[in-house]
Design a protein around this motif. Structure first.
Motif, short mmCIF file in Angstrom:
data_model
loop_
_atom_site.label_atom_id
_atom_site.label_comp_id
_atom_site.label_asym_id
_atom_site.label_seq_id
_atom_site.Cartn_x
_atom_site.Cartn_y
_atom_site.Cartn_z
N ASP A 35 -20.08 68.16 73.39
CA ASP A 35 -19.03 68.44 74.36
C ASP A 35 -18.22 67.18 74.67
N ARG A 36 -18.93 66.06 74.77
CA ARG A 36 -18.24 64.80 75.05
C ARG A 36 -17.33 64.41 73.88
N THR A 58 -20.32 76.65 78.55
CA THR A 58 -20.89 77.27 79.76
C THR A 58 -22.02 78.24 79.42
N LYS A 61 -15.94 72.32 77.14
CA LYS A 61 -17.02 72.53 78.08
C LYS A 61 -17.78 73.81 77.75
N ALA A 75 -25.44 67.48 74.83
CA ALA A 75 -24.16 67.32 75.53
C ALA A 75 -23.18 66.40 74.80
N ASP A 95 -27.02 78.71 80.88
CA ASP A 95 -26.34 77.63 81.62
C ASP A 95 -26.85 76.30 81.06
N PRO A 96 -25.99 75.52 80.39
CA PRO A 96 -26.43 74.28 79.75
C PRO A 96 -26.90 73.20 80.73
N ARG A 97 -26.50 73.28 81.98
CA ARG A 97 -26.87 72.24 82.94
C ARG A 97 -28.39 72.20 83.12
N GLY A 98 -28.96 71.05 82.82
CA GLY A 98 -30.40 70.88 82.97
C GLY A 98 -31.21 71.44 81.81
N GLU A 99 -30.55 72.03 80.82
CA GLU A 99 -31.26 72.58 79.66
C GLU A 99 -31.60 71.45 78.69
#
Length: 526
Positions: free
Chosen positions: A123-124, A131, A129, A120, A111-115
């Motif tokens: 992705d921008r 996941t 996105k 990021a 899970d990339p969130r907080g990794e």
């Protein structure tokens, strides 16, 4: 860059994808990779197909093959599912891929969130996105990391497992080993020594690091991305066709046809028809319209080999193609418009032919927009000869399903000191013969080379040592015409005077051989 190989119609195709891959299917991901060794293939198309296969096998939505640009300390996406952008670069150590390249260890991001390793900005940039993510290093036989294999977003919303990591690691090991057999790996190594040269130009099956060859690489890098007409000059057997293909596959027409026309292999009366095609009724037996090579190569590249053999009437028609990109078929009146790039090659002195009225002056200046003079093998140095010899040992052994033999010290000395009048083609044939005939080690006696180049000069100028007494230039080197004359004599001697067999061995037309024999005063030889 998928295209015909050495004038044939062979295309490199990966086997069908499995629908539900299992761990045992890992070996099926690549192979046919062995077909890359010793073949001229389009690396772009191959790498993209490879990434496609890996993504499906890993049940991933996207895949990326990252390669290391050592001069800039960056990773760049060489083959990837990136419809949004043409290429992405990250610094060594930046993001998951950059981290894997720096430390040499695989990384799984469920899970990339907080990794903290996740970058990021990509992705921008793409609007995609991520996941889940899995990345493993690509290493060479010495353990050096030169790339990263990465997959994104396991399908079905699942996360990549430990089993997935093991599977991708095995695949990466296979990919890393296989790619070392192509020019891709050599280009990455060359980038360390030539920081000014961009990574990503490929010269598959062209092997050499001599200063003379490096200067040609730089010319190809400059000319390939353009549509400029290129003239390749050099002795027979020095690799003109390979460089013509390198120009094509590194340019914007890489996905279009590469069509070769060998003017020396065709009778003069057929060359026009071969190039431009004919209309129905153009001559007896012409019962339907037949397109020529130029139409077959539309949007691609036409390689005109031995352009010096082109008859004068056809030269005028070719000049029109170069100027206006149009022509009429034989027996026709309808103007055909085409979009092609032209690369020509010759081992003849075209400027001399112009002075003699045998080659059109206006055509000469049209085809030499970019001129590349390929060095003969003897001028590339002993190191290049040894590199090529070892490469040909490996490829010949593979072709004949033999264990690669060792090259003895005496054989290496002989190879490095011989003058190779037949250039790379002669070296390749010499090595193949030695590989077939030797028993575990190639000795000097296994090399089918004449002894005349080492024999002392004969006082009478005849006999086996006569060649040493031939006239030389002011520098003590043999003139090109003399080198060619000697080689033709050797080939004729080896086939017991059979001109058809000699022409085949020399890879020229029988008419061309007859003309050369006449030019060198050898018309009555054999």
């Amino acid at each position: 860059m998928l295209y015909e190989c050495y004038g044939g119609g062979t295309a490199f195709v990966l086997p069908p994808l499995p629908t539900m891959p299992q761990p045992s299917d890992v070996s099926q991901v690549l192979l046919s990779v062995g077909g890359l060794v010793g073949r001229e293939v389009d690396l772009d198309a191959f790498l993209q197909t490879l990434v496609d296969r890996i993504a499906v096998t890993m049940q991933a939505d996207r895949g990326t093959l990252w390669l290391l640009d050592p001069a800039r300390g960056e990773l760049f996406s060489r083959a990837a599912h990136l419809p949004e952008v043409s290429q992405i670069r990250v610094k060594l150590g930046q993001g998951v891929a950059g981290h894997v390249a720096r430390v040499g260890e695989p990384v799984s991001v469920p899970d990339p969130r907080g990794e903290r390793l996740f970058f990021a900005d990509i992705d921008r940039l793409t609007g995609y996105k991520t996941t889940s993510l899995l990345a493993v290093p690509l290493g060479d036989s010495e353990g050096a990391i030169y790339g990263v294999l990465q997959v994104l977003n396991r399908r079905g919303g699942d996360r990549f497992t430990e089993e997935d990591m093991e599977r991708l690691t095995v695949i990466a090991a296979q990919v890393g080993t296989a790619l070392q057999s192509t020019s891709l790996y050599q280009e990455l190594k060359r980038a360390k020594d030539q920081p000014q040269a961009p990574v990503g130009y490929f010269f598959n099956r062209i092997i050499g690091e001599s200063p003379q060859l490096k200067s040609i690489y730089r010319l190809v890098q400059k000319a390939a991305p353009t549509d400029a007409t290129v003239l390749l000059r050099g002795e027979s057997g020095c690799g003109k066709e390979l460089f013509a293909r390198a120009i094509h596959v590194n340019g914007p027409r890489r996905d279009k046809p590469f069509v070769k026309v060998d003017c020396a292999a065709l009778p003069a009366t057929l060359i026009e028809n071969e190039l431009f095609g004919h209309e129905k009724g153009a001559f007896t037996g012409a019962d339907h319209r037949v397109p020529g090579k130029f139409e077959a190569a539309d949007s691609g590249t036409v390689f005109i080999d031995e352009i010096g053999e082109l008859p004068l009437p056809v030269q005028g028609k070719l000049l029109r193609v170069l100027q206006d990109r149009e022509f009429e078929r034989v027996g026709g009146t309808q103007t055909v418009k085409i979009d092609v790039r032209i690369v020509a090659a010759t081992n003849r002195d075209l400027s001399k032919m112009v002075a003699e009225g045998k080659f059109r002056e206006d055509l000469y200046y049209r085809i030499k927009v970019v001129e590349m003079v390929l060095p003969p093998l003897r001028e590339r140095g002993a190191e290049d000869i040894e590199r090529l010899a070892r490469h040909f040992v490996a490829t010949a052994a593979k072709r004949h399903r033999l264990k690669p033999p060792q090259l003895s010290a005496a054989a290496l000395v002989r190879l490095r000191t011989y003058r190779w009048p037949g250039n790379v083609r002669e070296l390749e044939n010499c090595i193949e013969s030695a590989v077939v005939l030797c028993e575990g080690e190639i000795l000097e006696e296994h090399l089918p080379l004449p002894t005349v180049d080492r024999a002392p000069a004969s006082a009478t100028g005849t006999g086996p040592g006569a060649e040493a007494a031939a006239p030389t230039t002011a520098t003590g080197l043999l003139p090109l015409a003399e080198v060619e004359r000697r080689h033709i004599l050797r080939v004729l001697e080896s086939v017991k005077g059979n001109r058809t067999a000699a022409a085949k061995a020399l890879e020229i037309g029988r008419n061309t051989l007859a003309r050369k024999l006449k030019e060198y005063g050898l018309a009555d030889e054999g």
